[in-house]
Scaffold this motif. Structure first.
Motif, PDB file in Angstrom:
ATOM      1  N   SER A  17     -54.146  93.605-112.638  1.00 39.01           N
ATOM      2  CA  SER A  17     -55.004  92.602-113.262  1.00 39.01           C
ATOM      3  C   SER A  17     -55.372  93.013-114.679  1.00 39.01           C
ATOM      4  O   SER A  17     -55.431  94.205-115.002  1.00 39.01           O
ATOM      5  CB  SER A  17     -56.287  92.407-112.451  1.00 39.01           C
ATOM      6  OG  SER A  17     -56.017  91.943-111.153  1.00 39.01           O
ATOM      7  N   LEU A  18     -55.624  92.010-115.491  1.00 43.57           N
ATOM      8  CA  LEU A  18     -56.160  92.201-116.838  1.00 43.57           C
ATOM      9  C   LEU A  18     -57.092  91.044-117.141  1.00 43.57           C
ATOM     10  O   LEU A  18     -56.909  89.934-116.613  1.00 43.57           O
ATOM     11  CB  LEU A  18     -55.053  92.227-117.892  1.00 43.57           C
ATOM     12  CG  LEU A  18     -54.217  93.487-118.088  1.00 43.57           C
ATOM     13  CD1 LEU A  18     -53.115  93.222-119.107  1.00 43.57           C
ATOM     14  CD2 LEU A  18     -55.074  94.655-118.518  1.00 43.57           C
ATOM     15  N   ARG A  19     -58.060  91.290-118.011  1.00 42.59           N
ATOM     16  CA  ARG A  19     -58.917  90.210-118.498  1.00 42.59           C
ATOM     17  C   ARG A  19     -58.825  90.176-120.012  1.00 42.59           C
ATOM     18  O   ARG A  19     -59.114  91.167-120.688  1.00 42.59           O
ATOM     19  CB  ARG A  19     -60.367  90.399-118.065  1.00 42.59           C
ATOM     20  CG  ARG A  19     -61.284  89.312-118.625  1.00 42.59           C
ATOM     21  CD  ARG A  19     -62.711  89.463-118.146  1.00 42.59           C
ATOM     22  NE  ARG A  19     -62.837  89.202-116.723  1.00 42.59           N
ATOM     23  CZ  ARG A  19     -63.996  89.158-116.081  1.00 42.59           C
ATOM     24  NH1 ARG A  19     -65.125  89.362-116.742  1.00 42.59           N
ATOM     25  NH2 ARG A  19     -64.024  88.913-114.795  1.00 42.59           N
ATOM     26  N   LEU A  20     -58.441  89.032-120.528  1.00 45.22           N
ATOM     27  CA  LEU A  20     -58.407  88.808-121.967  1.00 45.22           C
ATOM     28  C   LEU A  20     -59.691  88.124-122.425  1.00 45.22           C
ATOM     29  O   LEU A  20     -60.258  87.307-121.700  1.00 45.22           O
ATOM     30  CB  LEU A  20     -57.214  87.937-122.354  1.00 45.22           C
ATOM     31  CG  LEU A  20     -55.825  88.408-121.890  1.00 45.22           C
ATOM     32  CD1 LEU A  20     -54.754  87.449-122.435  1.00 45.22           C
ATOM     33  CD2 LEU A  20     -55.563  89.825-122.315  1.00 45.22           C
ATOM     34  N   SER A  21     -60.107  88.458-123.631  1.00 44.50           N
ATOM     35  CA  SER A  21     -61.276  87.825-124.237  1.00 44.50           C
ATOM     36  C   SER A  21     -60.904  87.318-125.610  1.00 44.50           C
ATOM     37  O   SER A  21     -60.037  87.893-126.286  1.00 44.50           O
ATOM     38  CB  SER A  21     -62.426  88.818-124.370  1.00 44.50           C
ATOM     39  OG  SER A  21     -62.806  89.346-123.133  1.00 44.50           O
ATOM     40  N   CYS A  22     -61.562  86.252-126.027  1.00 46.32           N
ATOM     41  CA  CYS A  22     -61.350  85.711-127.367  1.00 46.32           C
ATOM     42  C   CYS A  22     -62.694  85.217-127.885  1.00 46.32           C
ATOM     43  O   CYS A  22     -63.273  84.285-127.310  1.00 46.32           O
ATOM     44  CB  CYS A  22     -60.342  84.585-127.337  1.00 46.32           C
ATOM     45  SG  CYS A  22     -60.192  83.678-128.895  1.00 46.32           S
ATOM     46  N   ALA A  23     -63.160  85.836-128.959  1.00 49.27           N
ATOM     47  CA  ALA A  23     -64.438  85.466-129.544  1.00 49.27           C
ATOM     48  C   ALA A  23     -64.207  84.719-130.855  1.00 49.27           C
ATOM     49  O   ALA A  23     -63.465  85.192-131.723  1.00 49.27           O
ATOM     50  CB  ALA A  23     -65.275  86.705-129.786  1.00 49.27           C
ATOM     51  N   ALA A  24     -64.858  83.590-130.984  1.00 47.97           N
ATOM     52  CA  ALA A  24     -64.778  82.790-132.204  1.00 47.97           C
ATOM     53  C   ALA A  24     -66.028  83.020-133.042  1.00 47.97           C
ATOM     54  O   ALA A  24     -67.134  83.105-132.514  1.00 47.97           O
ATOM     55  CB  ALA A  24     -64.657  81.310-131.858  1.00 47.97           C
ATOM     56  N   SER A  25     -65.816  83.125-134.351  1.00 50.20           N
ATOM     57  CA  SER A  25     -66.945  83.325-135.260  1.00 50.20           C
ATOM     58  C   SER A  25     -66.665  82.606-136.572  1.00 50.20           C
ATOM     59  O   SER A  25     -65.526  82.267-136.885  1.00 50.20           O
ATOM     60  CB  SER A  25     -67.179  84.814-135.508  1.00 50.20           C
ATOM     61  OG  SER A  25     -66.051  85.399-136.129  1.00 50.20           O
ATOM     62  N   GLY A  26     -67.732  82.402-137.347  1.00 51.61           N
ATOM     63  CA  GLY A  26     -67.569  81.740-138.629  1.00 51.61           C
ATOM     64  C   GLY A  26     -68.329  80.429-138.689  1.00 51.61           C
ATOM     65  O   GLY A  26     -69.356  80.262-138.053  1.00 51.61           O
ATOM     66  N   ARG A  27     -67.772  79.489-139.461  1.00 53.01           N
ATOM     67  CA  ARG A  27     -68.438  78.207-139.677  1.00 53.01           C
ATOM     68  C   ARG A  27     -68.156  77.268-138.510  1.00 53.01           C
ATOM     69  O   ARG A  27     -67.242  76.444-138.544  1.00 53.01           O
ATOM     70  CB  ARG A  27     -67.974  77.604-140.992  1.00 53.01           C
ATOM     71  CG  ARG A  27     -68.405  78.423-142.218  1.00 53.01           C
ATOM     72  CD  ARG A  27     -67.974  77.785-143.515  1.00 53.01           C
ATOM     73  NE  ARG A  27     -68.433  76.413-143.647  1.00 53.01           N
ATOM     74  CZ  ARG A  27     -69.667  76.057-143.955  1.00 53.01           C
ATOM     75  NH1 ARG A  27     -70.594  76.979-144.160  1.00 53.01           N
ATOM     76  NH2 ARG A  27     -70.001  74.782-144.067  1.00 53.01           N
ATOM     77  N   ILE A  28     -68.978  77.404-137.496  1.00 55.74           N
ATOM     78  CA  ILE A  28     -68.786  76.653-136.255  1.00 55.74           C
ATOM     79  C   ILE A  28     -70.007  75.809-135.966  1.00 55.74           C
ATOM     80  O   ILE A  28     -71.116  76.336-135.879  1.00 55.74           O
ATOM     81  CB  ILE A  28     -68.525  77.614-135.073  1.00 55.74           C
ATOM     82  CG1 ILE A  28     -67.251  78.423-135.311  1.00 55.74           C
ATOM     83  CG2 ILE A  28     -68.440  76.831-133.768  1.00 55.74           C
ATOM     84  CD1 ILE A  28     -67.056  79.547-134.303  1.00 55.74           C
TER      85      ILE A  28
END
Length: 120
Positions: A17-28
């Protein structure tokens, strides 16, 4: 500008198993659909899973029952929990987000990708 930063890729044995993460930042202002795509060597990029801001999910047939996508709207982060991994899951995994900016423009953003390698 908006940045998407993926993490969690690596080398794992088949069945692991693996867990991927994706964080968004900036002008949101807000984020609509977020998703994961992958591209294996010599193949086209393909959809893995998507999730709307309301939590509705969609999966590729090849990952149904093994992968789970979920998100934390407060953190602008999407995750992909990958279980029962197979060698054919080996690919670069890319995060995608449909972002509404403070100016109410809707734009599509991609991360740079994280490599997942599944050994047999």
């Amino acid at each position: 500008q908006v940045q998407l930063v993926e993490s969690g890729g690596g080398l794992v044995q088949a069945g692991g198993s693996l867990r991927l993460s994706c964080a968004a930042s900036g002008r949101i202002f807000s984020i609509n659909t977020m998703g994961w795509y992958r591209q294996a060597p010599g193949k086209q990029r393909e959809l893995v899973a998507t999730i709307t801001s309301g939590g509705s999910t969609h999966y590729a047939d090849s990952v149904k029952g093994r992968f789970t996508i979920f998100r934390d709207n407060a953190k602008n982060t999407v995750y992909l929990q990958m279980n029962s991994l197979k060698p054919e899951d080996t690919a670069v995994y890319y995060c995608n987000a449909e972002v509404m900016t403070p100016e109410y423009y809707v734009m599509d953003y991609w991360g740079k990708g994280t490599l997942v390698t599944v050994s047999s």
